[in-house]
Design an enzyme around this catalytic site. Sequence first.
Site, PDB file in Angstrom:
ATOM      1  N   LEU A  87       3.725  12.499   1.301  1.00  0.00           N
ATOM      2  CA  LEU A  87       4.457  13.488   2.099  1.00  0.00           C
ATOM      3  C   LEU A  87       3.481  14.521   2.679  1.00  0.00           C
ATOM      4  CD1 LEU A  87       7.364  14.124   2.951  1.00  0.00           C
ATOM      5  CD2 LEU A  87       7.556  15.642   0.991  1.00  0.00           C
TER       6      LEU A  87
ATOM      7  N   GLY B 114      -4.470  -4.325  -3.787  1.00  0.00           N
ATOM      8  CA  GLY B 114      -5.447  -3.282  -4.099  1.00  0.00           C
ATOM      9  C   GLY B 114      -4.649  -2.052  -4.455  1.00  0.00           C
ATOM     10  N   HIS B 115      -4.611  -1.729  -5.736  1.00  0.00           N
ATOM     11  CA  HIS B 115      -3.792  -0.607  -6.206  1.00  0.00           C
ATOM     12  C   HIS B 115      -4.714   0.523  -6.649  1.00  0.00           C
ATOM     13  CE1 HIS B 115      -0.148  -3.409  -7.156  1.00  0.00           C
ATOM     14  NE2 HIS B 115      -0.564  -3.493  -5.919  1.00  0.00           N
TER      15      HIS B 115
ATOM     16  N   THR C  20      -8.445  -3.393  -0.484  1.00  0.00           N
ATOM     17  CA  THR C  20      -9.065  -4.680  -0.780  1.00  0.00           C
ATOM     18  C   THR C  20     -10.086  -5.069   0.273  1.00  0.00           C
ATOM     19  OG1 THR C  20      -7.090  -5.386  -1.930  1.00  0.00           O
ATOM     20  CG2 THR C  20      -8.540  -7.136  -1.192  1.00  0.00           C
TER      21      THR C  20
ATOM     22  N   GLN D 212       2.133  -6.011  -3.254  1.00  0.00           N
ATOM     23  CA  GLN D 212       2.638  -6.078  -1.869  1.00  0.00           C
ATOM     24  C   GLN D 212       3.959  -5.297  -1.741  1.00  0.00           C
ATOM     25  OE1 GLN D 212       1.697  -9.527  -3.291  1.00  0.00           O
ATOM     26  NE2 GLN D 212      -0.303  -8.738  -2.807  1.00  0.00           N
TER      27      GLN D 212
ATOM     28  N   LYS E 163       1.922   2.111  -5.112  1.00  0.00           N
ATOM     29  CA  LYS E 163       2.466   1.542  -6.364  1.00  0.00           C
ATOM     30  C   LYS E 163       1.512   1.755  -7.536  1.00  0.00           C
ATOM     31  CE  LYS E 163       2.490  -2.427  -4.320  1.00  0.00           C
ATOM     32  NZ  LYS E 163       2.129  -2.050  -2.945  1.00  0.00           N
TER      33      LYS E 163
ATOM     34  N   ASP F 137       0.805  -1.225   0.000  1.00  0.00           N
ATOM     35  CA  ASP F 137       0.000   0.000   0.000  1.00  0.00           C
ATOM     36  C   ASP F 137       0.837   1.274   0.000  1.00  0.00           C
ATOM     37  OD1 ASP F 137      -2.216  -1.678   0.124  1.00  0.00           O
ATOM     38  OD2 ASP F 137      -2.222  -1.672   2.311  1.00  0.00           O
TER      39      ASP F 137
HETATM   40  P1  GDP Z   1      -0.690   0.362  -3.528  1.00  0.00           P
HETATM   41  O1  GDP Z   1      -1.301  -0.929  -3.089  1.00  0.00           O
HETATM   42  O2  GDP Z   1       0.770   0.412  -3.282  1.00  0.00           O
HETATM   43  O3  GDP Z   1      -1.038   0.714  -4.952  1.00  0.00           O
HETATM   44  O4  GDP Z   1      -1.346   1.489  -2.606  1.00  0.00           O
HETATM   45  P2  GDP Z   1      -2.902   1.647  -2.236  1.00  0.00           P
HETATM   46  O5  GDP Z   1      -3.621   2.148  -3.418  1.00  0.00           O
HETATM   47  O6  GDP Z   1      -3.408   0.408  -1.594  1.00  0.00           O
HETATM   48  O7  GDP Z   1      -2.819   2.714  -1.073  1.00  0.00           O
HETATM   49  C1  GDP Z   1      -2.329   3.989  -1.295  1.00  0.00           C
HETATM   50  C2  GDP Z   1      -3.430   5.008  -0.930  1.00  0.00           C
HETATM   51  O8  GDP Z   1      -2.858   6.288  -0.832  1.00  0.00           O
HETATM   52  C3  GDP Z   1      -4.503   5.117  -1.998  1.00  0.00           C
HETATM   53  O9  GDP Z   1      -5.707   5.475  -1.373  1.00  0.00           O
HETATM   54  C4  GDP Z   1      -3.998   6.270  -2.876  1.00  0.00           C
HETATM   55  O10 GDP Z   1      -5.048   6.937  -3.570  1.00  0.00           O
HETATM   56  C5  GDP Z   1      -3.395   7.169  -1.832  1.00  0.00           C
HETATM   57  N1  GDP Z   1      -2.247   7.984  -2.243  1.00  0.00           N
HETATM   58  C6  GDP Z   1      -1.228   7.660  -3.098  1.00  0.00           C
HETATM   59  N2  GDP Z   1      -0.299   8.636  -3.100  1.00  0.00           N
HETATM   60  C7  GDP Z   1      -0.729   9.582  -2.244  1.00  0.00           C
HETATM   61  C8  GDP Z   1      -0.175  10.820  -1.784  1.00  0.00           C
HETATM   62  O11 GDP Z   1       0.922  11.227  -2.162  1.00  0.00           O
HETATM   63  N3  GDP Z   1      -0.896  11.522  -0.853  1.00  0.00           N
HETATM   64  C9  GDP Z   1      -2.097  11.090  -0.396  1.00  0.00           C
HETATM   65  N4  GDP Z   1      -2.733  11.823   0.495  1.00  0.00           N
HETATM   66  N5  GDP Z   1      -2.651   9.931  -0.813  1.00  0.00           N
HETATM   67  C10 GDP Z   1      -1.969   9.185  -1.700  1.00  0.00           C
HETATM   68  P1  IMO Z   2      -0.818  -4.232  -2.250  1.00  0.00           P
HETATM   69  O1  IMO Z   2      -0.352  -4.784  -3.561  1.00  0.00           O
HETATM   70  C1  IMO Z   2      -1.043  -4.623   2.095  1.00  0.00           C
HETATM   71  C2  IMO Z   2      -1.024  -8.701   3.702  1.00  0.00           C
HETATM   72  C3  IMO Z   2      -2.302  -9.125   4.397  1.00  0.00           C
HETATM   73  C4  IMO Z   2      -1.736 -10.084   5.429  1.00  0.00           C
HETATM   74  C5  IMO Z   2      -0.601 -10.768   4.672  1.00  0.00           C
HETATM   75  C6  IMO Z   2      -0.976 -12.124   4.068  1.00  0.00           C
HETATM   76  O2  IMO Z   2      -2.103  -3.509  -2.320  1.00  0.00           O
HETATM   77  O3  IMO Z   2       0.271  -3.464  -1.595  1.00  0.00           O
HETATM   78  P2  IMO Z   2      -2.510 -12.784   1.985  1.00  0.00           P
HETATM   79  O4  IMO Z   2      -3.977 -12.548   1.722  1.00  0.00           O
HETATM   80  O5  IMO Z   2      -1.601 -12.221   0.969  1.00  0.00           O
HETATM   81  O6  IMO Z   2      -2.216 -14.246   2.260  1.00  0.00           O
HETATM   82  O7  IMO Z   2      -2.227 -12.021   3.382  1.00  0.00           O
HETATM   83  O8  IMO Z   2      -0.241  -9.889   3.624  1.00  0.00           O
HETATM   84  N1  IMO Z   2      -1.204  -8.193   2.318  1.00  0.00           N
HETATM   85  C7  IMO Z   2      -1.171  -6.892   1.985  1.00  0.00           C
HETATM   86  N2  IMO Z   2      -1.064  -5.791   2.757  1.00  0.00           N
HETATM   87  N3  IMO Z   2      -1.116  -4.499   0.759  1.00  0.00           N
HETATM   88  C8  IMO Z   2      -1.198  -5.596  -0.034  1.00  0.00           C
HETATM   89  O9  IMO Z   2      -1.134  -5.538  -1.375  1.00  0.00           O
HETATM   90  C9  IMO Z   2      -1.280  -6.865   0.584  1.00  0.00           C
HETATM   91  N4  IMO Z   2      -1.386  -8.134   0.121  1.00  0.00           N
HETATM   92  C10 IMO Z   2      -1.331  -8.933   1.184  1.00  0.00           C
HETATM   93  O10 IMO Z   2      -2.960  -8.029   4.997  1.00  0.00           O
HETATM   94  O11 IMO Z   2      -1.166  -9.360   6.494  1.00  0.00           O
HETATM   95 MG    MG Z   3      -2.788  -1.640  -1.830  1.00  0.00          MG
END
Ligand code: GDP
Ligand code: IMO
Ligand code: MG
Length: 420
Positions: A327, A39-40, A295, A219, A15, A12
């Site tokens: 940031l 969940g991206h 997710t 991840q 990415k 999270d």
């Molecule tokens: P990922 O799994 O690495 O793609 O990250 P996620 O999408 O799960 O979580 C990142 C969260 O931060 C999402 O809700 C994005 O919309 C949000 N986000 C990404 N970059 C920024 C940022 O620079 N500032 C803020 N406030 N939110 C951000």
């Molecule tokens: P993205 O790509 C954050 C965590 C789960 C749990 C552990 C194992 O959005 O960054 P699993 O279902 O993979 O067997 O769970 O890994 N986990 C994540 N945490 N972002 C993710 O993906 C994750 N994918 C798995 O919360 O702790």
């Molecule tokens: Mg994510």
Amino acid sequence: MATAVLGLQWGDEGKGKITHLLARSALMVVRFNGGPNAGHTVIDRGVKFGTHLLPAGVFYSGVTSVLAGGVVIDLDVMRREYEEVARHLGHGPVLLLAENAHLILPYHRILEELEGSGSRFGTTRRGISPAYCDKIAHVGVRVGDLLEPEQLRERIAWRLDLLRREWPQCEELRDLDPTNIVRGQLELAEPWMGCIVDASRVVEQALATGDEVLFEGAQGALLDVDWGTYPYVTSCSTTFAGIGTSLGIEGSSIGSRMGVTKAYQTRVGEGPFPTELTDGIGASLRERGGEFGTTTGRPRRCGWLDLVALRYAVRLNGITELALTKLDVLEGLPTVKVCCAYRVGGETTDRFPLSGDRLAECEAVYEELPGWKDSVEADTWDELPVAAGRYVALIEEATGVPVGLVSYGPSPEETLRRPL
Ligand code: GDP
Ligand code: IMO
Ligand code: MG
């Protein structure tokens, strides 16, 4: 030109946003690991998407999207996501599936519940670990098997038989019918039956054009099955090395390795977290950063940036450039802390341990820096508030890697790029 986008924390990191931003001019975007546990978040022309399986480059018409061999695919999730994106775009994007990618089948979610890993490790309950276990135990089902339905039926019937013997009281397993499972999978996969490919060759050809090929990691390094905080990890390789095994390519042509890190630390699910803040500051980071799982919707645990872990993740991946996200979330704090070492058994160390249990024994040693009141929204590097600039410089110094991107909001426009 090839670039890997890799998470450096517990997932999270942002990415999705960074891949989407870089994908504009790409020929191909390849998801190389994980499954619908990811969940991206992507904001494409003002519309927000949480992508679980489709690469974040799927939103551009010139991009070919690929799900590589290291991904575990839930066809139901994939198809729903694809249709949602196609409605948004007004056309169906090009999506290729690796013939050696494994499928998540209905019994995998049931198994995850039976084994209790959801409550023990806080997994996403998407059938991820049972699907990877089947792969390793030679009893998995691959995308390419869809092309031989009769053999596929036999394989699934055999696997179900074994599972029923292992879990004789489980009614859900008893109720599953191999013929229905195969029919369901074939119906879901129908639009892609002509898109099942040897992804290794396809990607190799794309790399040979010299055009931009992006590898999107799911991840983060600290969730890697071998190098993360075991057993509080996911079930695959989340680091750069995962690209090689997922695609059967050696990685030397991927010169740019962009590591994504938040300006602070988060974790969702169970496991050690030395810099976790259980006080009001942690709650305010969660609130301001919208730290709820993409997710599962679970609240994410929040804490100060852990430079010991970040240095380790940079080394594991051979990162060449950092993208520092969120940031903006630190704005307004009088001071910010970073963890620069761990204290364990009366000693101070800068080594990240190889097990979750060892990490649980580590206490964070902090450096405290002045915070910044002004917004980090900036068009040029010089416009960053001075204290924020110092914070960025400290991260560069600690990791030995330049910060090439600073993100200060979820939208692609809210990004500052530094020419390196
Ligand atoms: P990922 O799994 O690495 O793609 O990250 P996620 O999408 O799960 O979580 C990142 C969260 O931060 C999402 O809700 C994005 O919309 C949000 N986000 C990404 N970059 C920024 C940022 O620079 N500032 C803020 N406030 N939110 C951000
Ligand atoms: P993205 O790509 C954050 C965590 C789960 C749990 C552990 C194992 O959005 O960054 P699993 O279902 O993979 O067997 O769970 O890994 N986990 C994540 N945490 N972002 C993710 O993906 C994750 N994918 C798995 O919360 O702790
Ligand atoms: Mg994510």
